[in-house]
Design an enzyme around this catalytic site. Structure first.
Site, PDB file in Angstrom:
ATOM      1  N   LYS A  10       0.848  -1.193   0.000  1.00 28.81           N
ATOM      2  CA  LYS A  10       0.000   0.000   0.000  1.00 28.81           C
ATOM      3  C   LYS A  10       0.877   1.234   0.000  1.00 28.81           C
ATOM      4  CE  LYS A  10       0.822   1.307   4.463  1.00 28.81           C
ATOM      5  NZ  LYS A  10       1.534   2.562   4.850  1.00 28.81           N
ATOM      6  N   ASP A 141      -3.229  -0.965  10.430  1.00 28.08           N
ATOM      7  CA  ASP A 141      -3.394  -0.989   8.974  1.00 28.08           C
ATOM      8  C   ASP A 141      -4.053  -2.268   8.466  1.00 28.08           C
ATOM      9  OD1 ASP A 141      -2.177   1.447   8.882  1.00 28.08           O
ATOM     10  OD2 ASP A 141      -0.291   0.746   8.022  1.00 28.08           O
TER      11      ASP A 141
END
Length: 285
Positions: A10, A141
């Site tokens: 990401k 996350d």
């Protein structure tokens, strides 16, 4: 049967620190987008009653690895609800491409892939919400990887709102240093008072990372890398680093700059995607 699952990287397209909480954690606003690049997990369910990571990861004990912890957490939760027999187990191997301490979310992505994949392979039947609740126990996350959509995150990262940023091409470069996250968040010079703004306002202004100044000050290699990339395109830190990324409109433009990179730079080119490769794999099953 062995199955193969992506654990994508990401990027934090922007990252703003809006305050520090009484528990020491920081409130933030950040925009997550996935990359069509990352680690890959190979998972074979079995009836051993245990989860084994067959690939050693340097510097991390077997039972401390987020891959193993995620599998054990899912197993415990499923067995507590009588959704999984005691003999359920799995063997997991990893093809590790994302460097540790890079800001690309490798460990969190690995954990999310295990939760999503074993939920399917073991036929546990947990919803995405339930898997995300398990994931937050492993890292802030993890839920965004579990849910599989680009997202605007607030709070400590757990408040997620689906987003649809432009899917640009990126040159992602690692300066061969590891940036410990606690070092960044404990730095007295870290900006902690960026005003809270709605997503529409954030998307209409140039993107920035509040952690970048601290990381560039402490790590000369990161500072040199940002300075070099800025010669060619808009570039900034992702997460707390150490990776830096530059954005381009085309793959060829990104690759042309990668070919010019100094020998001390390790990098790759990937496209930003708003639907995770993990969920594209799951939907194809």
């Amino acid at each position: 049967m062995m199955t193969s699952w992506p654990a994508p990287a990401k990027l934090n397209l922007f990252l703003y620190i809006t305050g520090r909480r009484a528990d020491g954690y920081h409130n933030l606003q950040t925009l997550f987008q996935f990359l069509d690049y990352g680690d890959r997990l190979h998972i074979m369910p079995d009836s051993s009653g245990r989860v084994t990571l067959t690939t050693s990861v340097e510097g991390i004990a077997h039972d401390d690895n987020l891959i193993v912890r995620a599998a054990q957490l899912l197993c415990q939760a499923a067995q507590a609800q009588h959704r999984l027999p005691a003999e359920a187990g799995a063997q997991i191997a990893i093809n590790k491409r994302l460097p540790m301490g890079s800001g690309l979310g490798g460990g969190s992505s690995n954990a999310a892939t295990v939760l999503v994949a074993l939920n399917h392979l073991w036929d546990v039947g947990f919803s995405s919400d339930a898997l995300a609740e398990l994931g937050i126990q492993l890292g802030a996350d993890v839920p965004v990887f579990v849910r599989g959509f680009a997202a605007f995150a607030q709070g400590v990262g757990e408040q997620l709102q689906p987003a649809d940023p432009v899917e640009k091409w990126y040159l992602v470069a690692h300066p061969s240093v590891n940036v410990p996250t606690p070092l960044v968040f404990n730095d007295p010079q870290l900006t902690r008072d960026t005003p809270v703004r709605p997503l529409a306002a954030l998307l209409s202004t140039p993107f920035h990372n509040d952690c970048e100044a601290v990381v560039r000050k402490r790590f000369r290699e990161v500072d040199e890398l940002v300075s070099w990339l800025l010669k060619y395109a808009s570039a900034r830190l992702t997460g707390t680093g150490a990776c830096v990324f530059a954005e381009f409109d085309t793959e060829s433009a990104a690759r042309q700059v990668l070919e010019l990179s100094p020998k001390w730079v390790c990098g790759f080119v990937a496209q930003g995607v708003n639907v995770s490769p993990l969920h594209r794999t799951l939907s194809g099953l």
